[in-house]
Design a protein around this motif. Structure first.
Motif, PDB file in Angstrom:
ATOM      1  N   THR A  72       0.824  -1.211   0.000  1.00 43.25           N
ATOM      2  CA  THR A  72       0.000   0.000   0.000  1.00 43.25           C
ATOM      3  C   THR A  72       0.856   1.258   0.000  1.00 43.25           C
ATOM      4  O   THR A  72       0.558   2.235  -0.701  1.00 43.25           O
ATOM      5  N   ALA A  73       1.928   1.249   0.772  1.00 44.50           N
ATOM      6  CA  ALA A  73       2.827   2.402   0.822  1.00 44.50           C
ATOM      7  C   ALA A  73       3.440   2.675  -0.546  1.00 44.50           C
ATOM      8  O   ALA A  73       3.565   3.836  -0.969  1.00 44.50           O
ATOM      9  N   ILE A  74       3.798   1.631  -1.254  1.00 41.49           N
ATOM     10  CA  ILE A  74       4.361   1.789  -2.600  1.00 41.49           C
ATOM     11  C   ILE A  74       3.313   2.368  -3.540  1.00 41.49           C
ATOM     12  O   ILE A  74       3.592   3.268  -4.340  1.00 41.49           O
ATOM     13  N   GLU A  75       2.078   1.879  -3.407  1.00 40.55           N
ATOM     14  CA  GLU A  75       0.999   2.340  -4.297  1.00 40.55           C
ATOM     15  C   GLU A  75       0.644   3.809  -4.070  1.00 40.55           C
ATOM     16  O   GLU A  75       0.553   4.586  -5.021  1.00 40.55           O
ATOM     17  N   GLU A  78       3.143   6.211  -5.247  1.00 39.95           N
ATOM     18  CA  GLU A  78       3.498   5.987  -6.656  1.00 39.95           C
ATOM     19  C   GLU A  78       4.957   5.566  -6.806  1.00 39.95           C
ATOM     20  O   GLU A  78       5.684   6.033  -7.681  1.00 39.95           O
ATOM     21  N   GLY A  79       5.352   4.678  -5.915  1.00 35.84           N
ATOM     22  CA  GLY A  79       6.697   4.094  -5.987  1.00 35.84           C
ATOM     23  C   GLY A  79       7.793   4.924  -5.356  1.00 35.84           C
ATOM     24  O   GLY A  79       8.959   4.550  -5.433  1.00 35.84           O
ATOM     25  N   ALA A  84      13.244   4.655   4.668  1.00 36.75           N
ATOM     26  CA  ALA A  84      13.023   4.817   6.103  1.00 36.75           C
ATOM     27  C   ALA A  84      11.585   4.481   6.485  1.00 36.75           C
ATOM     28  O   ALA A  84      11.324   3.930   7.567  1.00 36.75           O
ATOM     29  N   THR A  85      10.651   4.791   5.598  1.00 34.01           N
ATOM     30  CA  THR A  85       9.244   4.467   5.867  1.00 34.01           C
ATOM     31  C   THR A  85       9.025   2.960   5.809  1.00 34.01           C
ATOM     32  O   THR A  85       8.302   2.395   6.642  1.00 34.01           O
ATOM     33  N   ILE A  86       9.649   2.317   4.828  1.00 38.45           N
ATOM     34  CA  ILE A  86       9.570   0.849   4.757  1.00 38.45           C
ATOM     35  C   ILE A  86      10.136   0.236   6.033  1.00 38.45           C
ATOM     36  O   ILE A  86       9.573  -0.722   6.594  1.00 38.45           O
TER      37      ILE A  86
END
Length: 236
Positions: A72-75, A78-79, A84-86
């Protein structure tokens, strides 16, 4: 005798101990991480879509939830989600896997009271390691005659488990907080299904109560279960 109970199945998460509250807390933490890309409601909706897509791939549990958060974070970025968030999402998943086990009201006293009088089977779905960890930490493990950690709960699942432990589904009862997973399929298999509502239930577990089913019962908490079982046994 078809009506005489021999086996009692218990769900684990949100039936014997708290679980969903840790998912809700982590979801709020996740939404805050991505606040620049949408409000909490929008982020949660996107996460739920990912969870739905991924259930058939990752199954139930914290690890699949963590992967859905990353997806969801990637989506939503938009990539462009920062590493750091991951890392924060992965840390949140690890925190969930280490959260303490908080028994729900009357869980221990009820299981202790029924142990020995019936075959007790813990029937839970989710990640194998996490469920084993929580059962060990709960201190309830020695009270169960068998533990079944399954990928999903269906009528066929209950028919198989109750035929193996105790003789037949007709002489068995399943107790849990989820109508969709614990109650409806158990009744479809021929067992009793007892709903113990929890204040938090995952939206994907919502279905209507099978109020017309003769073997459906609902109790306010596990403290009411021994009396219910006794009444069923008297009639049986």
């Amino acid at each position: 005798m078809p009506g005489k109970l021999t086996t009692i199945g218990f769900d684990a998460d949100d039936t014997l101990w708290q679980n969903e509250r840790f998912f809700r807390m982590t979801e709020k933490r996740f939404a805050a991480l991505l606040a620049d890309h949408g409000d909490a409601e929008q982020i949660s909706a996107r996460l739920l879509e990912a969870e739905k897509r991924n259930l058939a791939v990752y199954g139930f549990g914290i690890k699949g939830f963590t992967l859905s958060m990353i997806e969801t974070a990637i989506e939503v970025t938009e990539g462009r989600v920062p590493a750091a968030t991951i890392a924060e999402i992965l840390a949140a998943g690890r925190d969930m896997l280490g959260h303490p086990v908080e028994a729900l009201p009357h869980a221990r006293e009820t299981v202790e009271r029924l142990a020995g009088a019936y075959d007790l089977v813990l029937i839970t779905k989710g990640d194998l390691f996490d469920q084993e960890r929580k059962l060990a930490a709960s201190g309830l493990g020695d009270l169960f005659d068998a533990v079944e950690i399954v990928s999903d709960k269906s009528a066929a699942t209950y028919a198989r488990i109750f035929s193996r432990h105790g003789g037949s589904p007709q002489n068995s009862m399943m107790v849990g907080n989820s109508l969709k997973s614990d109650v409806v399929p158990a009744i479809e298999a021929g067992s009793w299904g007892v709903h113990v509502p929890h204040e938090l239930t995952w939206v994907l577990e919502h279905v209507e109560p099978p109020v017309e089913a003769p073997r459906f019962r609902s109790i306010a908490d596990l403290g009411e279960l021994p009396a219910l079982i006794e009444s069923i046994d008297r009639k049986g």
